[in-house]
Design a protein around this motif. Structure first.
Motif, mmCIF file in Angstrom:
data_model
loop_
_atom_site.group_PDB
_atom_site.id
_atom_site.type_symbol
_atom_site.label_atom_id
_atom_site.label_comp_id
_atom_site.label_asym_id
_atom_site.label_seq_id
_atom_site.Cartn_x
_atom_site.Cartn_y
_atom_site.Cartn_z
ATOM 1 N N ALA A 90 0.518 -0.765 -0.041
ATOM 2 C CA ALA A 90 0.011 0.021 -0.018
ATOM 3 C C ALA A 90 0.938 1.095 -0.089
ATOM 4 C CB ALA A 90 -1.142 -0.254 1.098
ATOM 5 N N LYS A 91 2.131 1.379 1.103
ATOM 6 C CA LYS A 91 2.714 2.516 0.732
ATOM 7 C C LYS A 91 3.725 2.375 -0.899
ATOM 8 C CE LYS A 91 4.430 4.505 3.642
ATOM 9 N NZ LYS A 91 4.116 6.271 4.019
ATOM 10 N N GLN A 92 3.808 1.594 -1.076
ATOM 11 C CA GLN A 92 4.711 1.904 -2.325
ATOM 12 C C GLN A 92 3.532 1.737 -3.712
ATOM 13 O OE1 GLN A 92 5.962 -2.387 -2.514
ATOM 14 N NE2 GLN A 92 7.864 -1.923 -1.774
ATOM 15 N N LEU A 93 2.520 1.597 -3.416
ATOM 16 C CA LEU A 93 1.572 1.960 -4.813
ATOM 17 C C LEU A 93 0.516 3.310 -4.322
ATOM 18 C CD1 LEU A 93 -0.060 -1.649 -5.093
ATOM 19 C CD2 LEU A 93 1.507 -0.350 -6.462
ATOM 20 N N ALA A 94 1.386 4.306 -3.147
ATOM 21 C CA ALA A 94 0.340 4.876 -3.039
ATOM 22 C C ALA A 94 1.641 6.310 -3.725
ATOM 23 C CB ALA A 94 0.367 5.215 -0.829
ATOM 24 N N THR A 95 2.560 5.483 -3.311
ATOM 25 C CA THR A 95 3.738 6.520 -3.335
ATOM 26 C C THR A 95 3.982 7.311 -5.048
ATOM 27 O OG1 THR A 95 4.663 5.931 -1.470
ATOM 28 C CG2 THR A 95 5.959 7.325 -3.265
ATOM 29 N N LEU A 96 4.066 5.489 -5.634
ATOM 30 C CA LEU A 96 3.736 5.738 -7.013
ATOM 31 C C LEU A 96 2.313 6.253 -7.412
ATOM 32 C CD1 LEU A 96 5.128 4.284 -9.655
ATOM 33 C CD2 LEU A 96 4.124 2.136 -8.882
ATOM 34 N N GLN A 97 1.486 6.061 -7.497
ATOM 35 C CA GLN A 97 0.310 6.917 -7.415
ATOM 36 C C GLN A 97 0.526 8.030 -7.464
ATOM 37 O OE1 GLN A 97 -2.007 6.691 -9.550
ATOM 38 N NE2 GLN A 97 -3.617 6.803 -8.341
ATOM 39 N N THR A 98 1.180 8.930 -6.782
ATOM 40 C CA THR A 98 1.214 10.509 -6.482
ATOM 41 C C THR A 98 2.520 11.334 -7.306
ATOM 42 O OG1 THR A 98 0.837 9.920 -4.031
ATOM 43 C CG2 THR A 98 2.302 12.002 -5.045
ATOM 44 N N LEU A 99 3.194 10.201 -7.536
ATOM 45 C CA LEU A 99 4.971 10.256 -8.382
ATOM 46 C C LEU A 99 4.122 10.384 -9.922
ATOM 47 C CD1 LEU A 99 7.617 9.016 -6.506
ATOM 48 C CD2 LEU A 99 6.778 11.122 -5.975
ATOM 49 N N SER A 100 3.322 9.511 -9.885
ATOM 50 C CA SER A 100 2.928 9.294 -11.664
ATOM 51 C C SER A 100 1.956 10.121 -12.018
ATOM 52 C CB SER A 100 2.453 8.489 -11.489
ATOM 53 O OG SER A 100 1.242 7.440 -11.457
ATOM 54 N N GLY A 101 1.216 11.237 -11.282
ATOM 55 C CA GLY A 101 0.059 11.543 -11.216
ATOM 56 C C GLY A 101 -1.182 10.872 -11.435
ATOM 57 N N GLY A 102 -1.011 10.425 -10.870
ATOM 58 C CA GLY A 102 -2.655 8.831 -10.825
ATOM 59 C C GLY A 102 -2.802 8.263 -11.388
ATOM 60 N N ARG A 103 -1.658 7.916 -12.317
ATOM 61 C CA ARG A 103 -1.774 7.212 -13.387
ATOM 62 C C ARG A 103 -1.990 5.579 -13.272
ATOM 63 N NH1 ARG A 103 2.179 8.019 -17.579
ATOM 64 N NH2 ARG A 103 3.718 9.097 -15.633
ATOM 65 N N LEU A 104 -2.141 4.928 -12.074
ATOM 66 C CA LEU A 104 -1.496 3.293 -11.837
ATOM 67 C C LEU A 104 -2.940 3.160 -11.701
ATOM 68 C CD1 LEU A 104 0.457 1.786 -10.807
ATOM 69 C CD2 LEU A 104 -0.257 2.183 -8.493
ATOM 70 N N LEU A 105 -2.733 1.800 -12.003
ATOM 71 C CA LEU A 105 -3.638 0.426 -12.093
ATOM 72 C C LEU A 105 -3.260 -0.249 -11.447
ATOM 73 C CD1 LEU A 105 -4.520 1.045 -16.193
ATOM 74 C CD2 LEU A 105 -6.323 2.142 -14.093
ATOM 75 N N ALA A 106 -4.016 -0.456 -10.198
ATOM 76 C CA ALA A 106 -3.068 -1.714 -9.301
ATOM 77 C C ALA A 106 -4.189 -2.846 -9.530
ATOM 78 C CB ALA A 106 -3.482 -1.045 -7.520
ATOM 79 N N GLY A 107 -3.243 -3.904 -10.504
ATOM 80 C CA GLY A 107 -3.973 -5.180 -10.506
ATOM 81 C C GLY A 107 -3.795 -5.800 -8.814
ATOM 82 N N ILE A 108 -4.481 -7.197 -8.636
ATOM 83 C CA ILE A 108 -4.046 -8.018 -7.400
ATOM 84 C C ILE A 108 -4.551 -8.560 -7.894
ATOM 85 C CG2 ILE A 108 -4.087 -8.208 -5.055
ATOM 86 C CD1 ILE A 108 -2.414 -5.694 -5.569
ATOM 87 N N GLY A 109 -3.981 -10.340 -7.761
ATOM 88 C CA GLY A 109 -4.153 -11.661 -7.944
ATOM 89 C C GLY A 109 -4.518 -12.331 -6.225
ATOM 90 N N LEU A 110 -4.377 -13.814 -6.722
ATOM 91 C CA LEU A 110 -4.218 -14.774 -5.245
ATOM 92 C C LEU A 110 -3.182 -14.732 -5.268
ATOM 93 C CD1 LEU A 110 -8.127 -15.931 -4.962
ATOM 94 C CD2 LEU A 110 -7.075 -14.015 -4.572
ATOM 95 N N GLY A 111 -2.370 -15.507 -6.481
ATOM 96 C CA GLY A 111 -1.342 -16.394 -6.402
ATOM 97 C C GLY A 111 -1.601 -17.884 -6.509
ATOM 98 N N TRP A 112 -0.526 -18.385 -7.734
ATOM 99 C CA TRP A 112 -0.900 -20.235 -7.741
ATOM 100 C C TRP A 112 -0.132 -20.659 -7.367
ATOM 101 C CZ3 TRP A 112 1.996 -21.416 -12.021
ATOM 102 C CH2 TRP A 112 2.402 -20.914 -12.232
#
Length: 300
Positions: A90-112
């Motif tokens: 969450a901290k990493q993605l929040a920082t990336l969202q801000t630094l990129s000007g709100g361009r992030l799409l956060a895809g999450i998977g369960l893993g297999w």
């Protein structure tokens, strides 16, 4: 809105810094709406997964690099799996969202892959429940002034987790192919991402399940992002969706949009001829594909 994106080189020998930068910047120049990465933490010795998964760059670090080299394209990860720690992510993605000007799409998977869970020190059982709680923690970190969480899998002591992402939290898109995963995406996420193994001839049925679950949960199904990872092969001899001539692939993309898909991104990381080729030859193929399948304009 229908958007066409492109996956950057993250797998195998072609994933050089120079190729990464060239593909990302050329895609943005040509009007592609988004740039995409994926995660593979490790490759168990003797596993038959194939060359795509043998050597993969970290997806979040890659997108952070691209955020400083681009200005318009959305930055998507498809996907980060829930064997990582959600507060740290969450901290990493929040920082990336801000630094990129709100361009992030956060895809999450369960893993297999059990070996990845073992290496991360996380239990493999209960992945569905873990994934739901994972999304809860992400959103709490991004949206709540004071975060406090006590769940089955995660504990967050009463804390401030700042700064919050600007201009707001990134969309959370869930992967998964089973019916319950589709219903989960419709019920709690901002959209769904298909896998590289998806049978695109039956995508309409999957979309229906996602949207029906959203409607049942009192959500607007038309507000969801429906993202298709396109295992694309320009000039492939064995015709299949997104494999063939440029004209055939363009028609395939149009057909997907007609079935309710909102985003298609072309991904050459799943073409064995690309990920096993010399870096310059792989780049030549990528640039040929970029030019041939370029959307008609920005945001197309």
């Amino acid at each position: 809105m229908s958007r066409t994106g492109f996956a950057v080189p993250v797998s195998g020998p072609w994933a050089t810094p120079e190729n990464l930068r060239r593909v990302a910047q050329r895609a943005e120049e040509l009007g592609y709406a988004s740039l995409w990465t994926f995660q593979r933490l490790l490759y168990p010795v003797g596993h038959p997964m194939g060359p795509t998964y043998r050597s993969v760059q970290d997806p979040v670090v890659t997108l952070a690099h691209l955020s400083g080299l681009t200005s318009r394209a959305e930055l998507g990860v498809a996907v980060v799996n829930a064997f990582v720690q959600p507060v740290v992510l969450a901290k990493q993605l929040a920082t990336l969202q801000t630094l990129s000007g709100g361009r992030l799409l956060a895809g999450i998977g369960l893993g297999w892959l059990p070996e990845e869970f073992a290496a991360a020190g996380v239990g493999f059982d209960g992945r569905g429940r873990r994934g739901e709680e994972f999304v809860q923690v992400l959103r709490a970190c991004w949206e709540q002034e004071v975060v406090a969480h006590q769940g089955e899998f995660y504990t967050v002591p009463e804390s401030y987790l700042d700064p919050k992402p600007l201009p707001g939290p990134p969309p959370v898109l869930l992967g998964g192919a089973a019916d319950r995963a589709l219903r989960r995406a419709g019920r709690i996420a901002d959209g769904w991402i298909s896998s590289s193994r998806e049978d695109l001839s039956g995508i309409g049925e999957k979309i229906y399940i996602v949207k029906a679950a959203a409607e049942k949960a009192g959500r607007d199904p038309e507000a969801l992002r429906i993202v298709v990872r396109g295992v694309t092969k320009l000039g492939g001899r064995e015709r299949a969706p997104l494999v063939g001539t440029a004209e055939q692939i363009r028609q395939d993309v149009a057909d997907l949009f007609g079935q309710g898909v909102t985003d298609v991104f072309h991904d050459l990381n799943f073409d064995a001829d690309v990920v096993t080729a010399a870096p310059q030859e792989a780049l030549r193929r990528a640039e040929e594909t970029l030019d041939a399948l370029a959307p008609s304009g920005p945001g197309s």
